[in-house]
Design an enzyme around this catalytic site. Structure first.
Site, PDB file in Angstrom:
ATOM      1  N   LEU A  75       0.829  -1.186  -0.390  1.00 45.82           N
ATOM      2  CA  LEU A  75       0.198   0.319   0.000  1.00 45.82           C
ATOM      3  C   LEU A  75       0.642   1.455  -0.356  1.00 45.82           C
ATOM      4  O   LEU A  75       1.437   1.440   0.824  1.00 45.82           O
ATOM      5  CB  LEU A  75      -0.694  -0.372   1.430  1.00 45.82           C
ATOM      6  CG  LEU A  75      -2.224  -1.384   0.835  1.00 45.82           C
ATOM      7  CD1 LEU A  75      -2.743  -1.083   2.207  1.00 45.82           C
ATOM      8  CD2 LEU A  75      -2.510  -0.812   0.340  1.00 45.82           C
ATOM      9  N   SER A  98       7.456   5.766  -0.911  1.00 41.66           N
ATOM     10  CA  SER A  98       7.191   4.903   0.415  1.00 41.66           C
ATOM     11  C   SER A  98       6.275   4.005   0.502  1.00 41.66           C
ATOM     12  O   SER A  98       4.675   5.029  -0.091  1.00 41.66           O
ATOM     13  CB  SER A  98       7.262   5.825   1.602  1.00 41.66           C
ATOM     14  OG  SER A  98       7.185   5.027   3.217  1.00 41.66           O
ATOM     15  N   SER A  99       5.860   3.270   1.137  1.00 45.75           N
ATOM     16  CA  SER A  99       5.140   2.276   1.186  1.00 45.75           C
ATOM     17  C   SER A  99       5.157   1.087   2.466  1.00 45.75           C
ATOM     18  O   SER A  99       5.740   1.139   3.394  1.00 45.75           O
ATOM     19  CB  SER A  99       4.710   1.187   0.166  1.00 45.75           C
ATOM     20  OG  SER A  99       6.148   0.588  -0.105  1.00 45.75           O
ATOM     21  N   SER A 100       3.375   0.503   3.098  1.00 45.22           N
ATOM     22  CA  SER A 100       3.383  -0.868   3.973  1.00 45.22           C
ATOM     23  C   SER A 100       3.603  -1.864   2.644  1.00 45.22           C
ATOM     24  O   SER A 100       2.757  -1.872   1.785  1.00 45.22           O
ATOM     25  CB  SER A 100       2.090  -0.111   4.225  1.00 45.22           C
ATOM     26  OG  SER A 100       2.080  -1.900   4.892  1.00 45.22           O
TER      27      SER A 100
END
Length: 402
Positions: A75, A98-100
């Site tokens: 995500l 940036s991500s999860s």
């Protein structure tokens, strides 16, 4: 706030069924840590046309938000190094910074880390803080040090960790330098890709400790390296599988752009390619290409009549390879001091002749002077120490540290 305990249990069950989650300690962490806390203030969901739809934690329906949080996918939480979902209400364009990471990847890496009670872990790339929280639950918050280069990302992660009840060591800085103040560590894990394993990580790891990181500089064709640090300050291991992460910020290079015809105007050679460059769209050949010509970028374009074009550019060494598709295959034009395609073609031919082995057959050895990769070979013992040597020199690559 919606209770997501059922979603956490369902996630753990899916991961265990898939063979990703194998230890009860990590299962307990997955069931305990609410992933949704680490997605604040929101996420960007992909749309057609390269656009992103912002969804915020406060603005979304709680059931929808819980469903998003426990999807089996990465995500995106930041675009272009600054934009977060709460800063816009309309679909936007941008590049993820940036991500999860998908829980499958996060948990798989944590399982490969082979941690034990009392281990001190250094994490490079805090991101949202979700993986940090899993490690805090498993090892204790005082045993986890996490480094994030982006101050805004680090602040959000630290706030989420505090909300989840973990007051761990969250450091803002260049993760490629590690964090010597808390060294030495039993384990180092990186949630970003690096062109080579920084020797600072090896230096800050105890003998017998493990460094786990993605190596490579393309957006694909990268491998998860797992190396064990030795008493003499070297490290040895192998690529244990495919892996894909954003490049470490300080190593990220902008894509080659501008007048590509000017960059490739002066060719020293022109010939038919013996190996199709379309192979570079496959994971293992792309990984081998990066080993053969480190620092080279693959660029796709089209001529004025729509003919597809492929390029390889090494801007530091002012070298290029241009591929033009014709009725007989591909013509390759090369210029500059390094014949990029000659090196890759030799590697791909040797790899094919060896039976096209998988990426997990690649071994590597790290010193303060060089990184050496190879496929195959045999193990020899000398002076009480064992090392591997490659059978085929075309499947051995040594990258000297400048």
């Amino acid at each position: 706030m919606t209770d997501t305990a059922p979603q956490r249990r369902a996630l753990a069950e899916r991961l265990e069924t898939a063979g990703i989650l194998t230890s009860p300690q990590w299962r307990a962490a997955v069931e305990a840590v609410p992933r949704e806390l680490f997605l604040n203030p929101g996420v960007f969901l992909p749309m057609d046309g390269g656009r992103w739809r912002p969804v915020t934690a406060l603005g979304a329906d709680p059931v929808e938000w819980a469903g998003i949080a426990y999807q089996d996918q990465s995500l995106t939480t930041q675009l272009d190094g600054h934009l977060t979902a709460d800063a816009t209400s309309e679909p936007v364009t941008g590049s993820p910074t940036s991500s999860s990471t998908t829980p499958v990847t996060v948990v798989s890496m944590l399982e490969h880390l082979d941690v034990e009670e009392g281990h001190q872990v250094l994490e490079i790339g805090t991101g949202t803080g979700y993986s940090s929280a899993l490690m805090c639950h498993r090892l204790g918050e005082d045993n986890v040090t996490t480094v994030e280069v982006d101050p805004q990302v680090a602040a959000r992660a630290d706030a989420a960790l505090e909300t989840a009840g973990y007051s761990t060591w969250t450091v803002t800085g260049d993760g490629l330098l590690g964090h010597p103040l808390r060294a030495p560590y039993d384990r180092v894990i990186a949630t970003c890709a690096v062109s080579r394993i920084p020797y600072t990580w090896i230096r800050q790891t105890k003998p017998g400790g493990i460094v786990l990181t993605t190596v490579g500089s393309w957006g694909y064709g990268t491998g998860l390296a797992k190396v064990i640090v030795h008493d003499d300050g070297t490290a040895e291991g192998r690529i244990i599988g495919r892996s894909s992460f954003m490049q470490a910020r300080s190593q990220a290079t902008p894509p080659v752009s501008g007048d590509l015809s000017a960059r490739s105007a002066y060719a020293d050679t022109e010939r038919q390619a013996k190996v199709t460059p379309k192979l570079l769209e496959e994971w293992m050949p792309a990984f081998l290409a990066q080993l053969s010509v480190p620092g080279t970028q693959l660029t796709r374009a089209a001529s004025s009549d729509g003919t597809p074009l492929l390029y390889l550019f090494d801007t530091d060494r002012e070298s290029f390879a241009q591929f033009i598709q014709d009725g007989h295959g591909w013509t390759v034009r090369q210029g500059g001091p390094v014949a990029l395609w000659d090196d890759i073609e030799q590697t791909l031919t040797a790899w094919h002749d060896a039976g096209s082995p998988d990426i997990t057959t690649v071994r590597l050895h790290v010193t303060d002077r060089a990184h050496t990769y190879w496929i195959g070979g045999q193990k020899i013992t000398s002076g009480g120490r064992s090392r591997w040597i490659a059978d085929n020199p075309a499947l051995r690559w040594e990258h000297r540290v400048a």
